[in-house]
Motif scaffolding. Structure first.
Motif, PDB file in Angstrom:
ATOM      1  N   ILE A   1     110.529  41.798 -11.678  1.00  0.00           N
ATOM      2  CA  ILE A   1     110.133  42.152 -13.467  1.00  0.00           C
ATOM      3  C   ILE A   1     108.807  41.664 -13.565  1.00  0.00           C
ATOM      4  O   ILE A   1     107.983  40.417 -13.493  1.00  0.00           O
ATOM      5  N   GLN A   2     107.647  42.539 -13.989  1.00  0.00           N
ATOM      6  CA  GLN A   2     106.189  42.315 -13.865  1.00  0.00           C
ATOM      7  C   GLN A   2     105.797  42.638 -14.941  1.00  0.00           C
ATOM      8  O   GLN A   2     106.040  44.441 -15.448  1.00  0.00           O
ATOM      9  N   PRO A   3     104.646  42.945 -15.854  1.00  0.00           N
ATOM     10  CA  PRO A   3     103.646  43.513 -16.415  1.00  0.00           C
ATOM     11  C   PRO A   3     103.484  44.718 -16.349  1.00  0.00           C
ATOM     12  O   PRO A   3     102.752  44.552 -14.174  1.00  0.00           O
ATOM     13  N   VAL A   4     103.267  46.123 -16.712  1.00  0.00           N
ATOM     14  CA  VAL A   4     102.434  46.812 -15.803  1.00  0.00           C
ATOM     15  C   VAL A   4     101.320  47.377 -17.444  1.00  0.00           C
ATOM     16  O   VAL A   4     101.823  46.914 -18.683  1.00  0.00           O
ATOM     17  N   TRP A   5      99.863  48.229 -16.673  1.00  0.00           N
ATOM     18  CA  TRP A   5      99.048  48.566 -17.912  1.00  0.00           C
ATOM     19  C   TRP A   5      98.700  50.509 -17.655  1.00  0.00           C
ATOM     20  O   TRP A   5      99.049  51.115 -16.674  1.00  0.00           O
TER      21      TRP A   5
END
Lengths: 460, 460
Positions: free
Chosen positions: B110-114
């Protein structure tokens, strides 16, 4: 096979065990923050470059990671940079959202930051910070609550710590009374090293930094101050008698210690005074793993602190500060909102991780979340196992089913590697009896159990 | 005052309520993952640019954010880019760490992506992904467990959903039997739009993409296939009789539905069959908020899927897919480790958030973590409140103490804004009686209570 892929230097992958351990640290901290009404916010990884530049000194500017947008022409896209710490984005957040915020604003934030530092042991280019601040009140109850949070977090983690506390106003007062008010930064930088390099080297450095012999001489009573907290503060009142700001600092420290004492139960005080003659026995409120030390040599590098400053050290590990922070009066001034006072601390997750590892304090249960692995001998057995697994999960028990009727050795090996404590073996006999053969992977014991027994056993 | 600071377009700040709600979603998902033995990993925000380039098509390459290191000379620093999704870093992770990993490897992340996409409503440049995969096994129990996870996550969140399922091998078989095996991508892209644009427009697009009239004609029975799951699969076996891969796809779907049926309790089946004549009544295992639909028009854009594909839609909100994924056979091949089969799905946190908001399904308790605010009339009362607060926190109750003896209106306003349900008012009378005046902020009721009563009351 092609060359193994890799990741940028100074960055890390976190595997399952590391993540379980990191989550244990963050969950512990988060739940203590919650008891005090601190609430979580998150800010974007990237900020406009103008938000970041000039906030961390010339060196800091060089350590910013800048972001380019592949698709856009360089000129058309406003420049962005990766978050360098949580403090500046927090200040930006407070100013940007000031109309929605209920002050005093109690927030915490747990997010990674990025610095283009030269990577080395224990220094990474991506690491998590974990900051807690209350902003919009100058009440010293802020300091009290942070002290209580430090005590409770480390009590829960099982780490014995000493909280070192000082006050920037006292340091300013000292610079004033020795006649070098413009040298406060030099003085604090030098005496910050007292623990590491000793008094002689500190004195030499002070002279190098432009203090006269008389000024260095005048500083000696302070460098050598000792005794109980009460004794130190009493002595300081004499030394700083001519400095308004210095006396203000002493008064703040008296109030903070008095608040700690007021919230220490009489039982704790009895325990503590049995082992100490110091008057403010509350400096060791829990009497066990936590103490507070008024440490006049504590300075902390950051310029924006204006009142109390904190640093927490683990007693049983040589690792430097694992938590630190302080009071600031003008954090949001850089974004056009002056005179907002706040106090905050930052927990160093990587160092806490290292201390817990070194002292072997991580709970063993973090090794595996799975309580039982089902190992089946054939396709029918596998379906039987899937039905049991569904029942167990409905009872909140974490279960895996090895997805193929592979050789038993292979299935057992999987349980071993993942440190799963029980394996439920399913063959034709077990199915016929409506049971499974439960193997305790630690003791090697095996026994036939029914579904209800298994639920009961694993729910303990 | 200076101009308000801002954040880069397409990025967001998350305030306390948003964070509490996002954590509610992630915690729910995380705890369901845990029941199945999936464990969390994290990878760095930045990857070497070579890890990312060429993995997302030409368009994707343009949407990568590239990172520059302010301090280093551009030429000397290896180029880096921000994580664009969690799939490619996961593949890189598996190959890099393959010797430490116990396969089948069940991981979530569960992590942000850009992505340097043009920002618009509902599309951000920074957003969280929440992926769960099992890799290193071709057992269809992987598919079963993901279906069970989807059912349980949405049951816990209270969202009624339909899980649409199809199989890339069936789509390949269809392309084969209509004599256009090289057109599989064109066919799937076109029929993926069937729901949106209707059969006429799909047929027109197929012809535009180079299919002959006969081929489009041959496709019609499939586009119009309906009936129960069993009926559809039976019909497909006839249509795909000459396609080995097509029949393999049908067999996989039969096995997946059979596994779902095998793990559906007889009680659930009775409930379900009472409302349905369909043979595989297990397509609605919970009989309430969850159903499975064999949807031959489901294609999903990503090329790397090779088996089952999934998409989950909320029944009570028009918002598109909120979860999706599928089986892939060669995810790690790009990094030199071929033939590793896996299956995974991704939960769309932003869309789930929007559905929960639209349907008003967030628990009210997320509004405030603090259960009681102490409001004191003076300094002595404040210390009295701090002692009570310490006791309450020791009992696990989240407490705030308003840090100054401000006007009662101001203190009450703070409780209102933060939606704290109780205020404990402390004046001289209350202190004299060793009590507090507890105000219920919803009903307005007030009563004098002792410490023990207060603990009991708030612990309910």
């Amino acid at each position: 096979m092609a060359q193994k892929p890799s990741i940028p230097k100074g960055t890390r992958d976190f595997g399952q065990l590391e993540m379980a351990r990191r989550n244990y640290i963050f969950d512990t901290i988060r739940s203590v923050f919650g008891l005090y009404g601190f609430q979580q916010i998150e800010t974007p990884a990237m900020e406009n470059i103008g938000t970041l530049m000039g906030k961390y000194g010339e060196e800091g500017d060089k350590l910013l990671f800048r972001i380019q947008n592949s698709g856009e022409k360089a000129a058309s896209a406003p420049e962005k940079g990766l978050r360098y710490d949580l403090t500046v984005p927090f200040a930006r957040y407070v100013v940007q959202h000031r109309e929605e915020i209920a002050f005093p604003f109690k927030r915490f934030q747990i997010q990674p930051v990025w610095r283009a530092d030269r990577p080395q042991k224990g220094r990474y280019r991506e690491f998590y910070q974990c900051d807690v601040d209350v902003i919009g009140s100058d009440s010293l109850i802020g300091e009290l609550e942070l002290i209580q949070i430090v005590e409770e977090v480390y009590r829960r983690l099982g780490i014995r710590v000493c909280l070192h506390i000082n006050n920037r106003k006292i340091l300013a007062g000292i610079a004033e009374v020795i006649g070098a008010p413009d040298k406060i930064v030099d003085i604090t930088v030098a005496i910050d090293k007292l623990d590491k390099i000793g008094v002689e080297a500190v004195n030499a450095e002070l002279k190098e930094r432009g203090l006269s012999d008389e000024q260095v001489e005048a500083l000696q009573p302070i460098l050598n101050l000792n005794g109980s907290t009460l004794e130190k503060l009493t002595a300081l009142k004499t030394i700083l008698a001519t400095s308004e700001i210095g006396l203000k600092g002493v008064a703040e420290m008296e109030e903070i210690f008095s608040l700690v004492e007021a919230t220490t139960s009489s039982l704790e005080r009895v325990k503590s005074s049995a082992r100490s003659d110091a008057q403010w026995s509350s400096v060791e409120p829990s009497g066990e793993g936590f103490s507070i030390d008024l440490d006049l040599c504590l300075a902390r590098g950051l310029n924006y602190y204006t009142g109390a400053i904190f640093e927490v050290k683990a007693l049983d590990a040589q690792i430097g500060s694992i938590t630190g922070g302080g009071r600031y009066d003008n954090l949001t001034g850089i974004f056009g909102l002056p005179n907002v006072s706040g106090v905050g601390i930052s927990f160093g997750a990587d160092r806490i991780y290292d201390v817990l590892t070194e002292l072997n304090l991580f709970p063993a249960a973090l090794q595996s979340s799975t309580q039982v692995l089902f190992a089946a001998f054939g396709q029918d057995e596998l379906r039987y196992a899937l039905r049991w697994a569904k029942e167990l999960r409905a009872n909140g028990i974490a279960v895996e089913v090895y997805p193929e009727p592979a050789k038993m050795k292979k299935q057992m090996g999987y349980a071993d590697t993942k440190q799963i404590p029980f394996v439920a073996i399913v063959g034709g006999d077990e199915m016929a009896q409506n049971k499974v053969m439960l193997k305790n992977m630690t003791s090697g014991e095996q026994k036939l159990v029914e579904l209800g027994e298994l639920v009961k056993l694993l729910n303990c």
